[in-house]
Design a protein around this motif. Structure first.
Motif, PDB file in Angstrom:
ATOM      1  N   ILE A  33       0.933  -1.311   0.057  1.00 64.67           N
ATOM      2  CA  ILE A  33       0.092   0.005  -0.157  1.00 64.67           C
ATOM      3  C   ILE A  33       1.023   1.240   0.136  1.00 64.67           C
ATOM      4  N   TRP A  34       2.205   1.136   0.208  1.00 63.54           N
ATOM      5  CA  TRP A  34       3.067   2.092   0.415  1.00 63.54           C
ATOM      6  C   TRP A  34       3.704   2.478  -1.097  1.00 63.54           C
ATOM      7  N   ARG A  35       3.493   1.661  -2.013  1.00 61.54           N
ATOM      8  CA  ARG A  35       4.148   1.958  -3.191  1.00 61.54           C
ATOM      9  C   ARG A  35       3.400   2.959  -3.953  1.00 61.54           C
ATOM     10  N   PRO A  36       4.204   4.197  -4.499  1.00 59.76           N
ATOM     11  CA  PRO A  36       3.812   5.136  -5.065  1.00 59.76           C
ATOM     12  C   PRO A  36       3.472   4.680  -6.547  1.00 59.76           C
ATOM     13  N   ASP A  37       2.293   5.203  -7.072  1.00 60.51           N
ATOM     14  CA  ASP A  37       2.092   4.934  -8.900  1.00 60.51           C
ATOM     15  C   ASP A  37       3.065   5.579  -9.582  1.00 60.51           C
ATOM     16  N   TRP A  38       4.195   4.641  -9.771  1.00 60.58           N
ATOM     17  CA  TRP A  38       5.338   5.199 -10.373  1.00 60.58           C
ATOM     18  C   TRP A  38       4.763   5.421 -12.026  1.00 60.58           C
ATOM     19  N   LEU A  39       4.432   4.542 -12.640  1.00 61.68           N
ATOM     20  CA  LEU A  39       3.842   4.793 -13.886  1.00 61.68           C
ATOM     21  C   LEU A  39       3.059   5.905 -14.243  1.00 61.68           C
ATOM     22  N   GLY A  40       1.934   5.931 -13.170  1.00 65.81           N
ATOM     23  CA  GLY A  40       1.047   7.379 -13.334  1.00 65.81           C
ATOM     24  C   GLY A  40       2.009   8.714 -13.055  1.00 65.81           C
ATOM     25  N   LEU A  41       2.977   8.674 -12.350  1.00 63.92           N
ATOM     26  CA  LEU A  41       3.878   9.771 -12.161  1.00 63.92           C
ATOM     27  C   LEU A  41       4.541  10.078 -13.309  1.00 63.92           C
ATOM     28  N   MET A  42       5.269   8.937 -13.903  1.00 59.15           N
ATOM     29  CA  MET A  42       6.106   9.185 -15.081  1.00 59.15           C
ATOM     30  C   MET A  42       5.129   9.588 -16.352  1.00 59.15           C
ATOM     31  N   LEU A  43       3.912   9.001 -16.453  1.00 55.24           N
ATOM     32  CA  LEU A  43       2.897   9.417 -17.532  1.00 55.24           C
ATOM     33  C   LEU A  43       2.481  10.969 -17.317  1.00 55.24           C
ATOM     34  N   PHE A 134      -6.531   2.791  -0.306  1.00 54.89           N
ATOM     35  CA  PHE A 134      -6.102   3.002  -1.606  1.00 54.89           C
ATOM     36  C   PHE A 134      -5.680   4.440  -2.110  1.00 54.89           C
ATOM     37  N   LEU A 135      -5.912   5.416  -1.183  1.00 59.86           N
ATOM     38  CA  LEU A 135      -5.471   7.007  -1.593  1.00 59.86           C
ATOM     39  C   LEU A 135      -3.891   7.100  -1.273  1.00 59.86           C
ATOM     40  N   LEU A 136      -3.169   6.047  -0.389  1.00 51.85           N
ATOM     41  CA  LEU A 136      -1.807   6.252  -0.167  1.00 51.85           C
ATOM     42  C   LEU A 136      -0.791   6.483  -1.202  1.00 51.85           C
ATOM     43  N   PRO A 137      -0.995   5.507  -2.226  1.00 46.16           N
ATOM     44  CA  PRO A 137      -0.219   5.775  -3.558  1.00 46.16           C
ATOM     45  C   PRO A 137      -0.368   7.559  -3.936  1.00 46.16           C
ATOM     46  N   LEU A 139      -0.889   9.945  -2.499  1.00 46.93           N
ATOM     47  CA  LEU A 139      -0.445  10.973  -1.555  1.00 46.93           C
ATOM     48  C   LEU A 139       1.022  10.945  -1.505  1.00 46.93           C
ATOM     49  N   ILE A 140       1.700   9.542  -1.787  1.00 45.83           N
ATOM     50  CA  ILE A 140       2.822   9.423  -1.833  1.00 45.83           C
ATOM     51  C   ILE A 140       3.539   9.807  -3.011  1.00 45.83           C
ATOM     52  N   GLY A 141       2.851   9.848  -4.241  1.00 46.79           N
ATOM     53  CA  GLY A 141       3.055  10.359  -5.406  1.00 46.79           C
ATOM     54  C   GLY A 141       3.330  11.874  -5.401  1.00 46.79           C
ATOM     55  N   ALA A 142       2.102  12.279  -4.673  1.00 48.62           N
ATOM     56  CA  ALA A 142       2.179  14.114  -4.724  1.00 48.62           C
ATOM     57  C   ALA A 142       3.581  14.589  -3.772  1.00 48.62           C
ATOM     58  N   LEU A 143       3.911  13.764  -2.766  1.00 46.41           N
ATOM     59  CA  LEU A 143       4.990  13.959  -2.106  1.00 46.41           C
ATOM     60  C   LEU A 143       6.417  13.938  -2.968  1.00 46.41           C
ATOM     61  N   LEU A 144       6.429  13.028  -3.873  1.00 45.56           N
ATOM     62  CA  LEU A 144       7.554  12.670  -4.630  1.00 45.56           C
ATOM     63  C   LEU A 144       7.558  13.691  -5.810  1.00 45.56           C
ATOM     64  N   TRP A 145       6.494  14.258  -6.067  1.00 46.52           N
ATOM     65  CA  TRP A 145       6.396  14.730  -7.382  1.00 46.52           C
ATOM     66  C   TRP A 145       7.565  16.110  -7.671  1.00 46.52           C
ATOM     67  N   PRO A 146       7.806  16.922  -6.440  1.00 47.28           N
ATOM     68  CA  PRO A 146       8.645  17.888  -6.619  1.00 47.28           C
ATOM     69  C   PRO A 146      10.289  17.255  -6.861  1.00 47.28           C
ATOM     70  N   TRP A 147      10.512  16.311  -6.060  1.00 48.50           N
ATOM     71  CA  TRP A 147      11.850  15.767  -6.281  1.00 48.50           C
ATOM     72  C   TRP A 147      11.929  15.083  -7.672  1.00 48.50           C
TER      73      TRP A 147
END
Length: 162
Positions: A33-43, A134-137, A139-147
């Motif tokens: 549940i802690w895995r960010p949506d890597w594919l969504g972020l990259m897309l 299910f919303l945790l990815p 949230l984590i993706g939003a936190l990873l976005w600036p980096w």
């Protein structure tokens, strides 16, 4: 010899396939549940960075690959990632004017909406219980976005200067 553009299609496809690998990488049960949506972020990144080169087709093709790898019903992830790319195309003009923090909030909304559609499809296709984890990815993706954005812009400048 001319240096490759930071938005060249081989580079885009390489990063999308790398994100696909991170998306399907096996994790322990408690860590899923802690895995960010890597594919969504990259897309999202490529839809915002190169909107005339990356779009719904890329989301659809990556979604089909994700469906095949995960064994999900064919078209489920393709629909979700196509929807994400379409939503990115809709918000692209405003997105470019936002600061990184505002972009991260918009990423949270985009990924959250896509996660909600994914949960809805899972409940339609089989027995699946919904809870707010299910919303945790998203949230984590939003936190990873600036980096992530800063890292890829630095890599793009490095590739352009070499």
């Amino acid at each position: 010899m001319k240096a490759p553009s930071s938005a060249s299609l081989p580079w885009v496809w390489f990063t999308l396939v790398l994100a696909l690998c991170l998306q399907v990488m096996p994790l322990a049960d408690g860590w899923q549940i802690w895995r960010p949506d890597w594919l969504g972020l990259m897309l999202i990144y490529w839809c915002m960075k190169a909107p005339y080169r990356v779009g719904v087709f890329h989301g659809f093709s990556m979604g089909i690959l994700l469906d095949l790898i995960e064994g999900a019903p064919l078209g489920q992830n393709a629909l979700i990632l196509s929807l994400l790319a379409f939503l990115c195309a809709l918000v692209y003009p405003r997105f470019r004017a936002y600061s990184l923090v505002q972009q991260a909030v918009l990423i949270l909304v985009l990924l959250g909406m896509v996660q909600l559609v994914e949960q809805w499809l899972r409940t339609l296709l089989g027995p699946f219980s919904i809870h707010l984890s299910f919303l945790l990815p998203s949230l984590i993706g939003a936190l990873l976005w600036p980096w992530l954005t800063t890292l890829f812009e630095a890599l793009g400048r490095r590739l352009a200067s070499d």
